[in-house]
Design a protein around this motif. Sequence first.
Motif, PDB file in Angstrom:
ATOM      1  N   GLY A 180       0.451  -1.365  -0.053  1.00  0.00           N
ATOM      2  CA  GLY A 180       0.268  -0.162   0.208  1.00  0.00           C
ATOM      3  C   GLY A 180       0.627   1.369  -0.188  1.00  0.00           C
ATOM      4  N   LEU A 181       2.461   0.851  -0.379  1.00  0.00           N
ATOM      5  CA  LEU A 181       2.902   2.236  -0.378  1.00  0.00           C
ATOM      6  C   LEU A 181       3.381   2.732  -1.706  1.00  0.00           C
ATOM      7  CD1 LEU A 181       5.118   3.976   1.396  1.00  0.00           C
ATOM      8  CD2 LEU A 181       6.648   2.309   0.292  1.00  0.00           C
ATOM      9  N   LEU A 182       2.458   4.777  -2.087  1.00  0.00           N
ATOM     10  CA  LEU A 182       2.318   4.915  -2.572  1.00  0.00           C
ATOM     11  C   LEU A 182       4.092   5.212  -3.796  1.00  0.00           C
ATOM     12  CD1 LEU A 182       0.105   6.609  -4.929  1.00  0.00           C
ATOM     13  CD2 LEU A 182       0.418   8.539  -3.047  1.00  0.00           C
ATOM     14  N   LEU A 183       3.803   4.553  -4.873  1.00  0.00           N
ATOM     15  CA  LEU A 183       5.270   5.226  -5.572  1.00  0.00           C
ATOM     16  C   LEU A 183       5.000   6.240  -6.218  1.00  0.00           C
ATOM     17  CD1 LEU A 183       6.002   1.726  -6.802  1.00  0.00           C
ATOM     18  CD2 LEU A 183       6.695   2.633  -5.198  1.00  0.00           C
ATOM     19  N   LEU A 184       4.067   6.565  -7.015  1.00  0.00           N
ATOM     20  CA  LEU A 184       4.241   7.716  -7.814  1.00  0.00           C
ATOM     21  C   LEU A 184       2.422   7.775  -8.254  1.00  0.00           C
ATOM     22  CD1 LEU A 184       3.515   6.943 -11.177  1.00  0.00           C
ATOM     23  CD2 LEU A 184       5.660   6.090 -10.614  1.00  0.00           C
ATOM     24  N   SER A 185       1.753   9.013  -8.859  1.00  0.00           N
ATOM     25  CA  SER A 185       0.580   9.564  -9.398  1.00  0.00           C
ATOM     26  C   SER A 185       0.767  10.481 -10.167  1.00  0.00           C
ATOM     27  CB  SER A 185      -0.306   9.719  -8.797  1.00  0.00           C
ATOM     28  OG  SER A 185       0.323  10.685  -7.231  1.00  0.00           O
ATOM     29  N   GLN A 186      -0.202   9.988 -11.371  1.00  0.00           N
ATOM     30  CA  GLN A 186      -0.009  11.455 -12.581  1.00  0.00           C
ATOM     31  C   GLN A 186      -1.002  11.648 -12.510  1.00  0.00           C
ATOM     32  OE1 GLN A 186       3.195  10.770 -15.080  1.00  0.00           O
ATOM     33  NE2 GLN A 186       2.001  12.861 -16.354  1.00  0.00           N
ATOM     34  N   LEU A 187      -2.054  12.682 -13.269  1.00  0.00           N
ATOM     35  CA  LEU A 187      -3.303  12.992 -14.291  1.00  0.00           C
ATOM     36  C   LEU A 187      -3.093  13.094 -15.568  1.00  0.00           C
ATOM     37  CD1 LEU A 187      -5.980  13.836 -13.475  1.00  0.00           C
ATOM     38  CD2 LEU A 187      -5.164  16.378 -13.574  1.00  0.00           C
ATOM     39  N   PHE A 188      -3.729  11.938 -16.368  1.00  0.00           N
ATOM     40  CA  PHE A 188      -3.384  12.262 -17.928  1.00  0.00           C
ATOM     41  C   PHE A 188      -4.525  12.595 -18.576  1.00  0.00           C
ATOM     42  CE2 PHE A 188      -1.269   8.425 -16.241  1.00  0.00           C
ATOM     43  CZ  PHE A 188      -0.392   8.527 -16.530  1.00  0.00           C
ATOM     44  N   GLU A 189      -5.216  13.286 -18.009  1.00  0.00           N
ATOM     45  CA  GLU A 189      -6.796  13.716 -18.800  1.00  0.00           C
ATOM     46  C   GLU A 189      -7.610  14.138 -17.261  1.00  0.00           C
ATOM     47  OE1 GLU A 189      -7.149  14.619 -21.686  1.00  0.00           O
ATOM     48  OE2 GLU A 189      -9.337  15.256 -21.707  1.00  0.00           O
ATOM     49  N   GLU A 190      -8.694  14.982 -17.779  1.00  0.00           N
ATOM     50  CA  GLU A 190      -9.957  15.556 -16.784  1.00  0.00           C
ATOM     51  C   GLU A 190     -10.915  14.006 -16.624  1.00  0.00           C
ATOM     52  OE1 GLU A 190     -10.463  19.495 -16.742  1.00  0.00           O
ATOM     53  OE2 GLU A 190      -8.407  19.919 -14.983  1.00  0.00           O
ATOM     54  N   GLY A 191     -11.186  13.879 -15.914  1.00  0.00           N
ATOM     55  CA  GLY A 191     -12.309  12.769 -16.033  1.00  0.00           C
ATOM     56  C   GLY A 191     -12.040  11.447 -15.526  1.00  0.00           C
ATOM     57  N   ALA A 369      -0.232  22.642  -3.857  1.00  0.00           N
ATOM     58  CA  ALA A 369      -0.587  21.734  -3.705  1.00  0.00           C
ATOM     59  C   ALA A 369      -2.212  21.893  -4.314  1.00  0.00           C
ATOM     60  CB  ALA A 369      -0.877  22.007  -1.799  1.00  0.00           C
ATOM     61  N   LYS A 370      -2.383  23.367  -4.505  1.00  0.00           N
ATOM     62  CA  LYS A 370      -3.978  23.204  -4.781  1.00  0.00           C
ATOM     63  C   LYS A 370      -4.319  23.544  -6.693  1.00  0.00           C
ATOM     64  CE  LYS A 370      -6.019  25.314  -1.102  1.00  0.00           C
ATOM     65  NZ  LYS A 370      -6.577  26.490  -0.365  1.00  0.00           N
ATOM     66  N   VAL A 371      -2.666  23.741  -7.409  1.00  0.00           N
ATOM     67  CA  VAL A 371      -2.358  24.001  -8.835  1.00  0.00           C
ATOM     68  C   VAL A 371      -2.818  22.391  -9.106  1.00  0.00           C
ATOM     69  CG1 VAL A 371      -0.899  25.057 -10.345  1.00  0.00           C
ATOM     70  CG2 VAL A 371      -0.603  26.009  -8.273  1.00  0.00           C
ATOM     71  N   LYS A 372      -3.401  22.105 -10.597  1.00  0.00           N
ATOM     72  CA  LYS A 372      -3.173  20.959 -11.319  1.00  0.00           C
ATOM     73  C   LYS A 372      -2.547  21.359 -11.691  1.00  0.00           C
ATOM     74  CE  LYS A 372      -8.348  20.751 -11.137  1.00  0.00           C
ATOM     75  NZ  LYS A 372      -9.985  20.429 -12.063  1.00  0.00           N
ATOM     76  N   PRO A 373      -1.549  19.665 -12.540  1.00  0.00           N
ATOM     77  CA  PRO A 373      -1.287  19.948 -13.150  1.00  0.00           C
ATOM     78  C   PRO A 373      -1.083  20.227 -14.390  1.00  0.00           C
ATOM     79  CG  PRO A 373      -0.814  17.636 -12.170  1.00  0.00           C
ATOM     80  CD  PRO A 373      -2.352  18.402 -11.205  1.00  0.00           C
ATOM     81  N   LYS A 374       0.002  20.259 -15.506  1.00  0.00           N
ATOM     82  CA  LYS A 374      -0.208  21.071 -17.079  1.00  0.00           C
ATOM     83  C   LYS A 374      -0.631  19.203 -17.525  1.00  0.00           C
ATOM     84  CE  LYS A 374       1.993  22.729 -20.691  1.00  0.00           C
ATOM     85  NZ  LYS A 374       2.770  23.549 -21.485  1.00  0.00           N
ATOM     86  N   ILE A 375      -1.727  19.620 -18.024  1.00  0.00           N
ATOM     87  CA  ILE A 375      -2.271  18.026 -18.992  1.00  0.00           C
ATOM     88  C   ILE A 375      -2.258  18.720 -20.438  1.00  0.00           C
ATOM     89  CG2 ILE A 375      -4.604  16.941 -19.839  1.00  0.00           C
ATOM     90  CD1 ILE A 375      -5.777  17.942 -16.888  1.00  0.00           C
ATOM     91  N   GLU A 376      -1.190  17.255 -21.349  1.00  0.00           N
ATOM     92  CA  GLU A 376      -0.459  18.210 -22.684  1.00  0.00           C
ATOM     93  C   GLU A 376      -2.319  17.314 -23.613  1.00  0.00           C
ATOM     94  OE1 GLU A 376       1.867  18.582 -23.337  1.00  0.00           O
ATOM     95  OE2 GLU A 376       2.746  18.540 -22.440  1.00  0.00           O
ATOM     96  N   HIS A 377      -2.874  18.400 -24.831  1.00  0.00           N
ATOM     97  CA  HIS A 377      -3.686  17.987 -25.671  1.00  0.00           C
ATOM     98  C   HIS A 377      -3.296  16.592 -26.215  1.00  0.00           C
ATOM     99  CE1 HIS A 377      -5.248  21.832 -24.942  1.00  0.00           C
ATOM    100  NE2 HIS A 377      -3.528  22.555 -24.890  1.00  0.00           N
ATOM    101  N   ALA A 378      -4.565  16.228 -26.835  1.00  0.00           N
ATOM    102  CA  ALA A 378      -4.917  14.880 -27.456  1.00  0.00           C
ATOM    103  C   ALA A 378      -4.660  15.390 -29.095  1.00  0.00           C
ATOM    104  CB  ALA A 378      -5.980  13.938 -26.690  1.00  0.00           C
ATOM    105  N   THR A 379      -3.893  13.937 -29.435  1.00  0.00           N
ATOM    106  CA  THR A 379      -4.133  14.078 -31.016  1.00  0.00           C
ATOM    107  C   THR A 379      -5.163  13.162 -31.383  1.00  0.00           C
ATOM    108  OG1 THR A 379      -1.465  13.222 -31.217  1.00  0.00           O
ATOM    109  CG2 THR A 379      -2.658  13.633 -32.422  1.00  0.00           C
TER     110      THR A 379
END
Length: 1439
Positions: A180-191, A369-379
Motif C-alpha cells: 500500500g505504499l504510494l510510488l507515483l501518481s499522475q493526471l493524464f486527463e480530466e475525467g 498543492a492546489k494547482v492542477k498539473p499541466k495536461i497535454e492536449h490529445a492528438t
Amino acid sequence: MSCLLDQVAAISNTSELVQWLCPHLSTSGQRFSPLPGPCPTDISEEDWSEDWGRWDDVDPGGGGDGEPHRKPSPSTQAETSWVSECYIAVSPTCDLMAVAYKNRLVILSSRWEYTAGEEGKMMLVNTWRGTVGFSASDEISALLCLPLISINKSSTGGPDWTCVIVGFTSGYVAMYTETGLLLLSQLFEEGEVVSLKCRTAHTRPTLAQDLTEELVVLYPQAITTIDGFSLLQTLRGCRNQVAKAAASGGENVSVPPLGYKKWGLVDQGLVTDFAAPGLSPPCLYDHLAQTTLSKGVTYSVPSGIPSISLLITTGRVPYIGFLTAQEGSAPPFVADVARIYASKLKDALVSAASGWLFGKAKTKEVDQAKVKPKIEHATPLPYRWSIPDKKRIGMTVSLASGRRLAAVTDDFGRVTLVDVQRGVTLRMWKGYRDADCGWVEVTGEWGEVRRTTCFLLIYAPRRGLLEVWTPQQGPRIAAFNVPKQSRLIYTSHTLLGASSVRGLPCRVFPVIFITPDGRMSEVAVPFHLALGGKTSRRARDLHLVKSLKAHLRSGKEGDVLAVLEEVKTLGVRRQAVILLITSSHLTVTLLQGLLNIFMPLYVVQEEGEEGQNMDHEGRLFGQQLVRLNQLLHLYMELTQLHTHREASPDPDHDSLVLELAKLLVLTPDETREVLSKCGQIGCFKHANTKRVTFSEESTSLTVGSFLRCWNTLESPLVKDVSVPILPIHLKEDLQEEKRLRLGEFLYGWAWHRESVVKFRKVVKACGGDLEALLHLALEHWLLCHDATTVTALHFGTILHTLAILAEHVIVCDISEQSPWWSKVRDKLTASVQPHQAYLAALLSRGVHASLETRSQLATEKEIRQATRTKSGEEANVENSQEFEEKSSSDMKDMETTECMEQDNGSIMLKKFGFPSLNDWEGLSMEMVEWNLVLWQLQSVMPISQLFSLKPKVPLLDVSVKVLLDKGKGYVAEMLANWFISSELPLSTILRLLGEQDKIRKRKALEAMEIDDGDTSVEEMNIDLPQPVAEEVEELPDLKYAEVNELLMKVGEQFPNSVAGDAVLTNMTWELAAGWHKSQDDVDLLTKAATHLAVIANSHIRHGVGVMVWETWIGRWVQIATSLVEKAGRAPRDRTCKRDLGLSEHNLAPALLAAATLLNQLMEANVVCEVEKPMVLTGDRLWNGQEGSPALVEVTVMQKSTCYDLLHLHHQLLTVLHLMVLHGIKNTRPLSCFDGKSRSMLFKTLSTSWTGEGLADPVVAKSRQALLFKIISATVVSLPDTTQPTQALGGSVRVASELGHSWGTSLDALRRHHVCELYNYGFDTLAEEVIPTINDHTSLGSQLVLLAGRRLHHQLLTSPRTAHHLALTSPTVTEWVKSCDTSVLRCPSVTLEKTLELLTRALNLLPESVSEHKLATELYHTLIAFVQDQQENSSPPHPS
C-alpha cells in the motif's frame, strides 16, 4: 479427460473483508452461507441450441440442469453481491489480489496454510487496507494488478513484486506497492478513468511479432498509452527510492512525470471499454484503398506501408470502433495548431492589456498543492472503421491472448465474437445478460506438430452457468453449475518485462473464477476438445489413450482393459500397445487381456477371406500382436523355470561327467582334466576381478522390461501367412547391463533334465533369433563364477539345443567356414575370461563335430538310397525312406534325455566307442579353426592367472583378440605393468626373470642337441643378483614360488616375451612414460634409469635409452636449461610447476636421474661397438600375423649415437644438477660451452660431431669459476660431524670429473678445495686432500696467507692485544694487518690449529721463495703466542 474447474486459492475471512469494504452489504453477527460449488452439467448440445428468447431484467433463477435453485434469504443475497459491486483485480500469477469499493482499497497476498489431516492450500490474506484518493469525493473507478518480472538469477522468469495500479474518478492514476505504499501518481486527463489495461509480450507469435509492452488508460474522451519499458524502470527506481527514504526517515522522493502518448476520441459517443491488440500486420491493398478513399484518386500513394497500432473501443455510436494510430510522431492537424496558437496569443494580449490599463498587479503566492498539473492536449484519432449499431451499447471487450479474436458483451445480453484484423463479426451468442468473458489458451500436439488453440469462457451470472466454447464454429464443450453473483476475472496480460529477460516462464492464470465465498478457481480445458469433424473419433481415442497413464499408475487393470475396448481406430490402438509396453506398470495379466481384446480382430481373420481383404497396417499390427503373444509365452515358461526349484544333481557324479564328455566329444578322463584346469580360476580370482552380480529381485525381469528387449513393433511384414511362428529379433542397441540381465533371465534357471526339455520346447515355439540367443548364452556363461560339471553341462545343453534348431544354418561344406561359428569364435577370442572361453570353445567344437558326423551319416544314407534305386528296389526304398524320415523327425524333436542319447553324441559313441577330438586330425576348415582357437585360449590362460594373483594390482584384461591386435610385444608390456604395480623389489624381479632366461637358454641348447646341463648353464654367463629370503617375504600376499610357477607357464607359451631384457625394457619405458604423465613423481624417472642399467644386452639398453631421451626427457631438459639460463639460478617453485610440471625441490633429483640415464647411454655406446647385435624372434602366437613390432625390436632398430654428443649433454646435465642442488646463483650454464657446442645441444643424438680439445679462454675462465662455486657450496653444505673420508665425496668428485673432461687444472680445483676447507675450519679434512696436490709452492703460499688472516683475527679479538703486538716483529705486524679477515668463514680457530697450518705451509714451501722467510717469522710469532697463552691459562704457583 474433460474440462475441470480446479480450485487454486481461496480468500481468507471474506466476512471481514465485506464488512470493511461494503458495510451496507454485511449483516451484523451473521455470516452468509456459501452457495453450492461448481459441478459439470449433463445437458446435451441440442437443448442449448434452442432459442432463449427475450430475457427480463430479473432472472427466474433456473439452473443449468433445468431445476430451480432455492431462493436465498435477503440477508444472504445482500452479502453475496459484494463480488459484483466491487472492483476486483487479480495478478496473472494469482499471488496477489486487489479489491476496491468507492475509496476503499484492500490488497491480499498469497500464503500457504496447513490444517491437520489435510494438504496445504493457498490462501489470500489481507496484507493492507485503507482509503485512497486525491479529494474527498474521489473514488476508485479502475483497478489493475501488474507483476514485474524478476532479474535475479535465482528466480529468472518469475515475478519480483506486483504493482497495484488504481484509476480514480478525478482522472488520476496512482501506483502502489504490495504493502500500500504510494510510488507515483499522475493526471493524464480530466475525467473518470474508465478502464486500465496492459499489453505485454506474448510467449508465441502474435499478429505482427509485436513484442512491445505498454500500459493503456481509457478516459471518456481520450486514450493514454505509456511505454512498458520506461514504466518498468520508473517503478523499480521509485520502489528503491521510497524504500531508502523510509529507511532513513526522510520524505518521499519526488518522481518526474511519466512520458506518454495521448489519443483523442473524436467521434465516440460513449465509451465503456477498450482493447489494445498492438501492432497490426501491414497489408498493401488495405493501405492503398484507404489512402485513395481519403486523399483522392489523384494522390500519389507512397509504396512504404507505415506501422500502425490498432485500438478497439466499445460503447455507443459506434458499437465497436477500430482506431489505427501510426507509429512515430504524427503530424499535427492545421486546425489544432491554429487553435493552440490562438489560445496562447489571446492569453498574452489579455495579460498585456490588463497591465497597461490598470497597472502592474501584485503577485500573489499560489499554493502549489492546489494547482492542477499541466495536461497535454490529445492528438485527435478518428475511427478507421466500425461496427455500427445505434441501439446497442457495448459493455466489455475481452481480447484473446493471440490478439486475433475478441469477445464483446452488450446491454442486450449478447456476446459477439469479432475478428480483430478484419473488423467483422464472426459469431453471436444470446441469452447472456451481464456476462463475463475470458479466454483460455491450450497447447497440444496434433499430427506431430505442436499447435495452440483458444477456448472462449462465458459466465452467465443470472443463470449460474459457466460455459466453455470453441469460439468460431465449434460447439459448446462444457458447462458448469456455479453460484450466481460470482465473477469471471480475465487478465489478458502477463509479467511486465518478460520480453527483455530470458528464463523459464512462470505459470500464469489468465482466467480466475471467484465465488462469493472466496473460492478462486481456474478452468482446465484439454486440447483434444478443439478437434471436431472427421477427426473427432480419433480425438476421442487419443483422449482415452491419455487416460491410460493414470489408470496404469493407479493399478486398475480393469479400467485399463475397459479403455482399450473403447478404442476404435487402428493407429490409436497401436499407440495404446506401445504405451503399455513402455510402461513400468505392465503385468502379465494386463498383457494377456490386451491380446485377448485385439488378437481376434487382427489375427483370426487372416485365415479367411476377411484377412485377405485387411489392409497392410492391419496385417502388420496383427503380426505384432502374434510376436507379443510368442514372447509372453516364453516369459511365462521361463518364470516357471526360475520358480521351479528342484534338487541340484551332484557335480561329481559319474553320469554327469559322461554326459558332458558326450557333448565335448572327449574321453571322461580328458573331461575331468579340463574341468580341473578351468576350475582353478576360483583360486586366482579376487576382489579386483570384474564381475557382474545380480540379486534375486533384479534377475527377475518384469514383463515390460523383457518385451522392450525385442523388436516386436518394428519388424517388417511377413507376407507368407502360412508361417506358424513369426521370427523375432533382439534389439541391437541394448545396453550391456540390460543384455546381462536378459541373459540371466533366459539361462539362469537351475539345471535339471526336465527343465532342459521344457526349455527346448519353449525356445522352438518363441521364434526368437537363435544367433542372438546363442550370443546371450555366451555372455552369460563368460560371467560364470566357477566352472563345475553342472554349470558346464547346463551351458552345453543350451548350446546343443540352439545348434540343433539352427542346423540348416550351421552345417556347411568342409572347405568353408560357417558364419554362425565365426561370430562365436570372435566373441570367445575377445573375451577377457579365457578359462570360461576355453570351455565354451571345447563345447562348441564338440557340438559342431556332432553335427558334421550327423551330416555325413545323412549323406551316406542318400548315397545308399540312390544305389538301391538304380538296382530296382523301389518298394523297399520307399519303406526305408519313410522309416528314416520318421526317425530323423524324432531325432530333431527330442523331448527326453533318452532321445538326446540317440542324437549326436550317441551316434559317435556307437560308432567309435568313447572318441576324443584331441586324437583326430581336423579335416574340415571348421575343425581347424576350432583347434587354433583352443590353442590360443590355452596360451592366454596362464597370463590371466598371473595377473589376477595380487589383489591390490589393477586388473589387466587380456584376451586373444587384444594380444593379436596389439602385436608381438604386448605380453612383455603387460608383464612390465604388472611388475610395476605389484611393487616387487628389483632384485626379486631380476631373480624371477633370470630363472626364465636360464630355462629358455637351456631349451635352446637342448634343441641344438647339447645334453650337458651344467655346461649349458655355465655357458650362459648370467650374473644376476640373488635376493635374500627376507626380500620375498616382505609381501605376504604374493608368494615367490607361486609367481615363479605361473611365470614359467607363461614362458612356455611366450618364451621370448618373458625374456629378462624384454620385460626390463618395457618396465623402463613404462616408468618413463609414467613420469611424463606425472612429472612431480621423480621416483619413476629414477627407477627408469635404474632398470635401464640392469638390461644385459647393450644394443637394447642403448636403444631404449635413446627412445626415452628423445621422447620424454630431451625436450624437458631443454626447457629446464632455458629457465636456468634466463634466471642465472634455479627457477622458482611456481615457474617449475608451470613449465616443468614439478616442484622446485624435485628438480635436482630429476636432473640427476636424466644424467644417470645419459651415463648409461654412454656406456652402452662403447659396448655396442664390440658386441654383436642379437637376433630377435617372435613367439608362436603371432606367426603369420601382421602388426606393430615389439618394443625390443624397435630399440634394436635405433640409430647409433655420437659419443661426443652424449658426453656434451651429460656435461650440461651435470652442470644443471650441481647448480640446482647447491643453489648457485649469478651463473649461466651455457657460458661454460663455446658456440659450436651450444649449437649442437639438443640435436638428435645420432648427429655426428667431434668436440674440440682446447676451449676458449673466456669459456675456460667461466668453467673454472663455476667449479670453484660448486666446491665452495659443497664445503658450505658439509655438516660439523663430517668424517675425514667424506672430504672428496659427492659433488666435489663430480666437479673434479667435470673439470677433467673440460681440461681444467685439477691442481687449481684441489687447492681451492683445501683453502675452502681451511676457511670453514675443516682442517682435518683439508689435510686429507693436501697429498693429492702437485703444486706445493702455490698451495704453501695460500696456506701462509690463511695463517696470516687467522693471526690478524686473533690480534683483533684477543684481550691481550698490546702484549701480543709486543711479541710480534714490526715486519710481521704490518703484513698481518694487511690480511683481510672477512674472507674467513670460521675465524674462531685455536692457535694450535693455526700453528699446525703454518707448519704444513713451511713444509710445502721451498727455502728459496720469499714467503718462506715470512712464514718462518710468523711461525716464531705463533709459538710465542701459544706459550703466552699456556702461561696465562696455567694456575699460579704458590710462593
